[in-house]
Design a protein around this motif. Sequence first.
Motif, PDB file in Angstrom:
ATOM      1  N   LEU A   1       1.193  -0.934   0.075  1.00 23.11           N
ATOM      2  CA  LEU A   1       0.153  -0.061  -0.028  1.00 23.11           C
ATOM      3  C   LEU A   1       0.791   1.031  -0.535  1.00 23.11           C
ATOM      4  O   LEU A   1       0.420   2.124  -0.613  1.00 23.11           O
ATOM      5  CB  LEU A   1      -1.188  -0.131   0.722  1.00 23.11           C
ATOM      6  N   LEU A   2       1.861   0.812   0.931  1.00 19.58           N
ATOM      7  CA  LEU A   2       3.141   2.540   0.794  1.00 19.58           C
ATOM      8  C   LEU A   2       3.751   2.711  -0.210  1.00 19.58           C
ATOM      9  O   LEU A   2       3.455   3.842  -1.039  1.00 19.58           O
ATOM     10  CB  LEU A   2       4.075   2.143   2.000  1.00 19.58           C
ATOM     11  N   GLN A   3       3.986   0.982  -0.492  1.00 15.85           N
ATOM     12  CA  GLN A   3       4.596   1.704  -2.153  1.00 15.85           C
ATOM     13  C   GLN A   3       3.716   2.125  -3.564  1.00 15.85           C
ATOM     14  O   GLN A   3       3.980   3.238  -3.792  1.00 15.85           O
ATOM     15  CB  GLN A   3       5.351  -0.020  -2.679  1.00 15.85           C
ATOM     16  N   GLY A   4       2.609   1.426  -3.611  1.00 16.83           N
ATOM     17  CA  GLY A   4       1.464   1.993  -4.126  1.00 16.83           C
ATOM     18  C   GLY A   4       1.240   3.413  -4.294  1.00 16.83           C
ATOM     19  O   GLY A   4       1.165   4.347  -5.494  1.00 16.83           O
ATOM     20  N   VAL A   5       0.883   3.783  -3.451  1.00 13.79           N
ATOM     21  CA  VAL A   5       0.464   5.312  -2.761  1.00 13.79           C
ATOM     22  C   VAL A   5       2.548   5.784  -3.143  1.00 13.79           C
ATOM     23  O   VAL A   5       1.611   7.088  -4.091  1.00 13.79           O
ATOM     24  CB  VAL A   5       0.741   6.005  -1.317  1.00 13.79           C
ATOM     25  N   PHE A   6       2.874   6.063  -3.283  1.00 13.04           N
ATOM     26  CA  PHE A   6       4.656   6.498  -3.386  1.00 13.04           C
ATOM     27  C   PHE A   6       4.531   6.339  -4.437  1.00 13.04           C
ATOM     28  O   PHE A   6       5.030   7.273  -5.463  1.00 13.04           O
ATOM     29  CB  PHE A   6       5.621   6.018  -2.724  1.00 13.04           C
ATOM     30  N   ARG A   7       4.523   5.233  -5.670  1.00 13.21           N
ATOM     31  CA  ARG A   7       3.753   5.492  -6.945  1.00 13.21           C
ATOM     32  C   ARG A   7       3.173   6.305  -7.747  1.00 13.21           C
ATOM     33  O   ARG A   7       3.448   7.290  -8.510  1.00 13.21           O
ATOM     34  CB  ARG A   7       3.749   4.139  -7.164  1.00 13.21           C
ATOM     35  N   VAL A   8       1.839   7.046  -6.496  1.00 11.74           N
ATOM     36  CA  VAL A   8       0.917   7.398  -7.681  1.00 11.74           C
ATOM     37  C   VAL A   8       1.476   8.795  -7.335  1.00 11.74           C
ATOM     38  O   VAL A   8       1.332  10.248  -8.052  1.00 11.74           O
ATOM     39  CB  VAL A   8      -0.005   7.326  -6.212  1.00 11.74           C
ATOM     40  N   TYR A   9       2.472   8.891  -6.333  1.00  5.61           N
ATOM     41  CA  TYR A   9       2.805  10.673  -5.745  1.00  5.61           C
ATOM     42  C   TYR A   9       3.267  11.368  -7.336  1.00  5.61           C
ATOM     43  O   TYR A   9       3.496  12.134  -7.515  1.00  5.61           O
ATOM     44  CB  TYR A   9       3.915  10.428  -4.188  1.00  5.61           C
ATOM     45  N   HIS A  10       4.305  10.257  -7.600  1.00  3.08           N
ATOM     46  CA  HIS A  10       5.338  10.463  -8.665  1.00  3.08           C
ATOM     47  C   HIS A  10       4.642  10.699 -10.214  1.00  3.08           C
ATOM     48  O   HIS A  10       5.785  10.119 -11.032  1.00  3.08           O
ATOM     49  CB  HIS A  10       6.711   9.701  -9.249  1.00  3.08           C
ATOM     50  N   CYS A  11       3.458  10.854 -10.220  1.00  2.22           N
ATOM     51  CA  CYS A  11       2.469  10.408 -11.309  1.00  2.22           C
ATOM     52  C   CYS A  11       2.504  12.181 -11.840  1.00  2.22           C
ATOM     53  O   CYS A  11       2.010  12.708 -11.124  1.00  2.22           O
ATOM     54  CB  CYS A  11       1.251  10.254 -10.918  1.00  2.22           C
ATOM     55  N   ASN A  12       3.273  12.572 -13.225  1.00  2.00           N
ATOM     56  CA  ASN A  12       3.323  13.917 -13.566  1.00  2.00           C
ATOM     57  C   ASN A  12       1.690  13.964 -13.695  1.00  2.00           C
ATOM     58  O   ASN A  12       1.869  15.249 -13.958  1.00  2.00           O
ATOM     59  CB  ASN A  12       3.846  13.665 -14.873  1.00  2.00           C
ATOM     60  N   TRP A  13       0.526  13.865 -13.814  1.00  2.00           N
ATOM     61  CA  TRP A  13      -0.744  14.535 -13.861  1.00  2.00           C
ATOM     62  C   TRP A  13      -0.918  14.676 -12.869  1.00  2.00           C
ATOM     63  O   TRP A  13      -2.867  15.263 -13.110  1.00  2.00           O
ATOM     64  CB  TRP A  13      -0.903  13.592 -14.800  1.00  2.00           C
ATOM     65  N   LEU A  14      -1.246  14.688 -11.323  1.00  2.00           N
ATOM     66  CA  LEU A  14      -1.581  14.930 -10.270  1.00  2.00           C
ATOM     67  C   LEU A  14      -1.927  16.008  -9.997  1.00  2.00           C
ATOM     68  O   LEU A  14      -0.715  17.160 -10.751  1.00  2.00           O
ATOM     69  CB  LEU A  14      -0.068  14.416  -9.024  1.00  2.00           C
ATOM     70  N   MET A  15      -2.452  16.908  -9.705  1.00  2.00           N
ATOM     71  CA  MET A  15      -3.036  18.604  -9.513  1.00  2.00           C
ATOM     72  C   MET A  15      -2.523  18.783  -8.301  1.00  2.00           C
ATOM     73  O   MET A  15      -2.448  18.248  -6.891  1.00  2.00           O
ATOM     74  CB  MET A  15      -3.823  18.836  -9.851  1.00  2.00           C
ATOM     75  N   PRO A  16      -2.537  20.350  -7.793  1.00  2.00           N
ATOM     76  CA  PRO A  16      -1.487  20.327  -6.955  1.00  2.00           C
ATOM     77  C   PRO A  16      -2.185  19.994  -5.306  1.00  2.00           C
ATOM     78  O   PRO A  16      -1.707  19.253  -4.887  1.00  2.00           O
ATOM     79  CB  PRO A  16      -1.652  21.986  -6.807  1.00  2.00           C
ATOM     80  N   SER A  17      -3.492  20.087  -5.626  1.00  2.00           N
ATOM     81  CA  SER A  17      -5.205  19.475  -4.224  1.00  2.00           C
ATOM     82  C   SER A  17      -4.719  17.532  -4.143  1.00  2.00           C
ATOM     83  O   SER A  17      -4.056  17.759  -3.231  1.00  2.00           O
ATOM     84  CB  SER A  17      -5.924  20.030  -4.492  1.00  2.00           C
ATOM     85  N   GLN A  18      -4.346  17.415  -5.728  1.00  2.00           N
ATOM     86  CA  GLN A  18      -4.207  15.747  -5.146  1.00  2.00           C
ATOM     87  C   GLN A  18      -3.003  15.497  -4.679  1.00  2.00           C
ATOM     88  O   GLN A  18      -3.038  14.860  -3.792  1.00  2.00           O
ATOM     89  CB  GLN A  18      -4.497  14.905  -6.799  1.00  2.00           C
TER      90      GLN A  18
END
Length: 1680
Positions: A479-496
């Motif tokens: 879960l922690l790895q998955g969340v960390f992977r999401v963090y590095h997605c380039n399409w994230l908005m600032p609030s996300q």
Amino acid sequence: MSEFTLFFVVSSEENMPLDLDDHGGRTFLRVLLHLTMHDYPPLVSGALQLLFRHFSQRQEVLQAFKQVQLLVTSQDVDNYKQIKQDLDQLRSIVEKSELWVYKGQSPDETMDGAQGENEHKKKEEGHGKPQKYESTSSYNYRVMKEILLRLSKLCVQESISVRKNRKQQQRLLRNMGAHTVVLELLQIPYEKAEDTRMQEIMKLAHEFLQNFCAGNQQNQALLHKHINLFLNPGILEAVTMQHIFMNNFQLCSEINERVVQHFVHCIETHGRNVQYIKFLQTIVKAEGKFIKKCQDMVMAELVNAGEDVLVFYNDRASFQTLVQMMRSERDRMDENSPLMYHIHLVELLAVCTEGKNVYTEIKCNSLLPLDDIVRVVTHEDCIPEVKIAYINFLNHCYVDTEVEMKEIYTSNHMWKLFENFLVDICRACNNTSDRKHTDSILEKYVTEIVMSIVTTFFSSPFSDQSTTLQTRQPVFVQLLQGVFRVYHCNWLMPSQKASVESCIRVLSDVAKSRAIAIPVDLDSQVNNLFLKSHNIVQKTAMNWRMTARNAARRDSVLAASRDYRNIIERLQDIVSALEDRLRPLVQAELSVLVDVLHRPELLFPENTDARRKCESGGFICKLIKHTKQLLEENEEKLCIKVLQTLREMMTKDRGYGEKGEALRQLLVNRYYGNVRPAGRRESLTSFGNGPLSAGGASKAGGGGGSSVSSSMNRGEMSLADVQCHLDKEGASNLVIDLIMNATSDRVFHESILLAIALLEGGNTTIQHSFFCRLTEDKKSEKFFKVFYDRMKVAQQEIKATVTVNTSDLGNKKKDEDTDRDVPVRKRVREPMTQITEEVRDQLLEASTATRKAYNTYRREADPDDHFSPGDGAQSAADKNRDELEMSAVITIMQPILRFLQLLCENHNRDLQNFLRCQNNKTNYNLVCETLQFLDCICGSTTGGLGLLGLYINEKNVALINQTLESLTEYCQGPCHENQNCIATHESNGIDIITALILNDINPLGKKRMDLVLELKNNASKLLLAIMESRHDSENAERILYNMRPKELVEVIKKAYMQGEVEFEDGENGEDLAASPRNVGHNIYILAHQLARHNKELQNMLKPGGQVEGDEALEFYAKHTAQIEIVRLDRTMEQIVFPVPSICEFLTKESKLRIYYTTERDEQGSKINDFFMKSEDLFNEMNWQKKLRAQPVLYWCARNMSFWSSISFNLAVLMNLLVAFFYPFEGVREDTLETHLSVLLWTAMLISLAIVIALPKPHGIRALIASTILRLIFSVGLQPTLFLLGAFNVCNKTIFVMSFVGNCGTFTRGYKAMILDVEFLYHLLYLLICAMGLFVHEFFYSLLLFDLVYREETLLNVIKSVTRNGRSIILTAVLALILVYLFSIVGYLFFKDDFILEVDKLPNETLLPDRTDSGETMTGEFLYSDVCKAGSGENCSSVIPSKELISEENEEENKEHTCETLLMCIVTVLSHGLRSGGGVGDVLRKPSKEEPLFAARVIYDLLFFFMVIIIVLNLIFGVIIDTFADLRSEKQKKEEILKTTCFICGLERDKFDNKTVTFEEHIKEEHNMWHYLCFIVLVKVKDSTEYTGPESYVAEMIKERNLDWFPRMRAMSLVSSDSEGEQNELRNLQEKLESTMKLVTNLSGQLSELKDQMTEQRKQKQRIGLLGHPPPMNVNPQQPA
């Protein structure tokens, strides 16, 4: 800069002086007043409206200005013109709607077309374009459509990405009344099935209204008034309703249950439309806040509706249906499909449980179990929309809860979901990089919903105790790895990104705290992520990028917006300046109206019917009667105006400023003629401190002269007079009727405020009036039901709206636990905690500043959005309003409770009991209800009294104070029934009151300590009131039940220390009622009263001197007194009270004087004399207090005895000098020898050294003596004597000043000064000193008589002569009579025996020389007198010759001394009384041969016995006896003072072998100075603040009745057995009385029942007589 125009929305009349009658408007007013007294109600209302309008011209001008809207740009002007044209056209079309609206197949259709043809042609010509002919109907449809589209576009600015409200245009449309026209359009009747064009128009109309109120709270409020128009089943109406309530917290909070029921009913009857659910979602959450009341209401209605509304796919068959719908593309796309309905329904349930609402959480748990949620979410066909709804619901209903949901933490359901989340996270991360084809809903689900539930789950305090995490470590790491992977997605908005970041933080914290092994590379990456420098650099870089991007846009907008903003701000400045300028004028104008209505008779000429009618109260009476009628006719505004005017009649005249006063003078002169100004009224109470100040105007009396004539000034009447005058005309009846029948909250509020104004100051007449009206008319049930219901509603509202941030509590608890665990580190951690708080404050400050800067930037960038003048500021204020704002339902409680308090003011026993029990069929116990309300508002219903501070804030602290004050007033007096009612109530009331005293009420205490102190003060007063005048210990034990004595003592010490800090800071807080020390004192008195029932507390209150904070207990013990009083029923009662500060100014001299000089009366009591002197002592205290303000005079007065002793010593010294050295001619300066001079100097220096080393009186005297001797021989005796005399005069002058200073002689008036013997004595002394200095030294001898004044023994010696002076004088007169009789006998019979030897002066001094000294003159006088007596010649011319002298020598210097009767009397008186044997000793010794020998012997013996032995010894005996009496009296007095109590007169032996010694009794129980202090307390305390015993004693003092003093009684002497017996008897008596009441009640009810039965029997008999056949089922044998 484009042109701008000024637009007035509200038209107002020109402000011209209204003179319709050439009498300055006087006749006009008379006409209006005449009409007001008419019998026709509409006429009266019209006259009153005109009257109010006549006196509110300036107010109307002000209102008109506030509505001004500037049209700054040319675009604004064009918009205005276009809107005006459109609205005029739309209005005319709507008005003629019946002519053109389609009505099916109507035969008149052609005619309609013809009628409108001409008009239509004109319009076509106006457009200037030749068009094909179309019918009026279709033309109107088209025009309306165009207009509505135009108006809609004005409200909203739509772009590709965002839709923005244009508040400026919305306001313009509002001011021009666009919404009213469109609302009228909506009410046009049409054929709904056939008229499709009209349906389109209606749709556009609804769209316009939606845009009109979008994001604009004023517009929403306007449409909310017409809410009934939209309560139809239509979808359009639902959307409009949604827009009316959207993001408007106030409207949502006040929503009616009827509205919610309507929409739920629509779902049941008109299909499951998503729009209805959306409306319900809107009202549950507004402005980011959850409305608990709405959540509960919606939930209850949904549950009641059942399966028609609540559609869940729980069972196997329906679950397949759900799966099919999720697979179907059409169902996903269709907004109104069952799937979308289900999704919105689940979302609605989620919103209803948000914010930790226990009630809705429990309901939702049963509706949608956890198993079903997991089954749906983990299904392979589940779509993101359903997942979002379900997981959001799960989060709020199961995870983020107030109560732990055990199955979440114990079962595997959550871990199944986490595994499912991992799959979705992978899908989102692998999503296409092409943003056009991405699954945005899936991304939203992963980045927001999943992150939110993971964060909430792992940060929940309940998850800490869960053990399942240890067995699920691999899933957690994934879960922690998955969340960390999401963090590095380039399409994230600032609030996300922020939500993902917080999720990573929580997970990493959990991993550390639970020791979960995380891969090394992941751990290092997570740690790097949270490095501060990394974050700061990233954020700064992002800020720079944003700044660069927006720079160009900002520059282009900046110039235009700045000009626009300046113009708008300037207008606001003008309006506010105008408001400031007009406010005093408006107030002055209204004050004249109040005077006109209060004294209308002064407008009419004398001896006219109208004047007589007004004087007899006819006008006010009519006004009051008509007010009730106004309510019935729904003329609410006028009703409120009249009520406010009646209330103003009882308020104090204010200061209206210079211009206001001038206007007031002008108006008064105009209506009443020229009048002389009269003084302002000062006697009336100002209502500024209560809810009456709702008007907002300052109530303080200002400067400037008044402008009302003495004949019409309300100031002449006291507050009580005005109240009674209004009551006489029916004001209290009006209040009762309005309270019972008020339909609107405003009228109810004004009625309560009027009632408060009537009762202000504890007016007993008004109280009696209320009581009589409520009991006589049997209205009490309905009257009290109103208050009861309002209290219940307020309690429900509090329970629904008050929430507490429990996360803070969790943190607080953790902090406490860590502090407890690590006591050693406590000291080290404290400064850190303080720093953290400081930093937190700074951060808050910084964030505020940032927000302001950002808002400024936004305003510059987009003025249209943020600068809607007038309402922009208001809406911003509403949005930034504190969340703790109370609703009107709760705030109305403050005036209600104040009214109930004033009903019981001055301990009105009847009304105190009446509030508890009205003796009706249904009784409303408002005493219990008030306690319940306190319980509710302090949050004890949610448990945990330690959390009081979280419920009490600046907004509701005044209400809590008022509740405490009302409860106190219910009990005081005492009213034992109400005391028991509060003490024995099942709620937590008593515990809350105790907690208010013991707890630190933070965070309020940090900001506003004064409010917290006031709260503690009122709470302690309430507990004292509950125990007041109780002879049992039940209530005290109930209070002690949850109170730890140690905590109570700590609170006392803390308050004292806080008072000390304030005192050092220089704050003059000591005079305030709620100063820390005064509050501490009240709590100390409470503890003192409780200590009687608790030994531990009793020991703690004894100051030991060693423990820290004991000075507090010593201070309070010193300033607390207790006395015993006797009640009317002869029971004794102990009172503990704070000693008034003024009592400290009583001097010791006065105390001693009173102690020794107070005389006993016939009953042997000193109380009477002591009470008489109390007034003088109180005056002396006041004077001494004033004296402290004059340091010089006070210093003189303080050393009065010192000046007195100096005076006496100087007088003795001067007389010694005069006695030894007079006359002064013989004394010279140079006679002193050298060695004696050296000796004097040595003595002087030695005595000076001794004085410096040891300043003792003997040394000082030696120094003074040696100095004076040195002076005598240095400057001479006379100059020394002159210096001493001058010094004595100065010293005596200072003494007189100090005497005047101590006694305040000049303040008592000249008469008192002349009658003050002591003062006159000191003035005479001063005069003699001056005469000795300037006239002759022998006057100093008189000063020695001061010894008699100074020494009591000498004074007694003098008194022994003067006391029985009459006896002595009468005895002396008897002696004179006897001497006179003996003189006559001597003159007649023994004339020749009166021969006395005389010693003649030598010859040269015999002749009377008129130039000789005084002694010779005396001789001459005596000589001439003797001459005259003896011969009757003119002695002044007779000079004795040598022959006479020689003859006298021959007769051996003897003289006849009884030549005349007068000489005979003088001789007998002088020689007879002074001789030991009487007059016989100085007469000639007769021979026994003489014939009168025997007579002479009898004469001598009689004189000796009668005069010498009897009469003279009589005089001596009287003097000696008197002296002996005085001495025995003094001894007896001293004996009485030592062995008898000053107050009760009990002797010392009565206290032998008792628990209390005589010394303790006179020091603590019956201390005479404590009684004086209590009398002073009653004098200085405000009468409305009295406790029960205080008001009783005050009444007794007023009547000069001394029965309240205990005589020959003391509570400590009553043995415990007899006391217990008395209490038992009293209890039995009370029980007997209550039983009697019960029996009376029951007998009354039985008689009522009997009457009813008799009536029924009679009725049945009548029916039988009329011959009706009996019913089939009734047995005829059965008795009736």
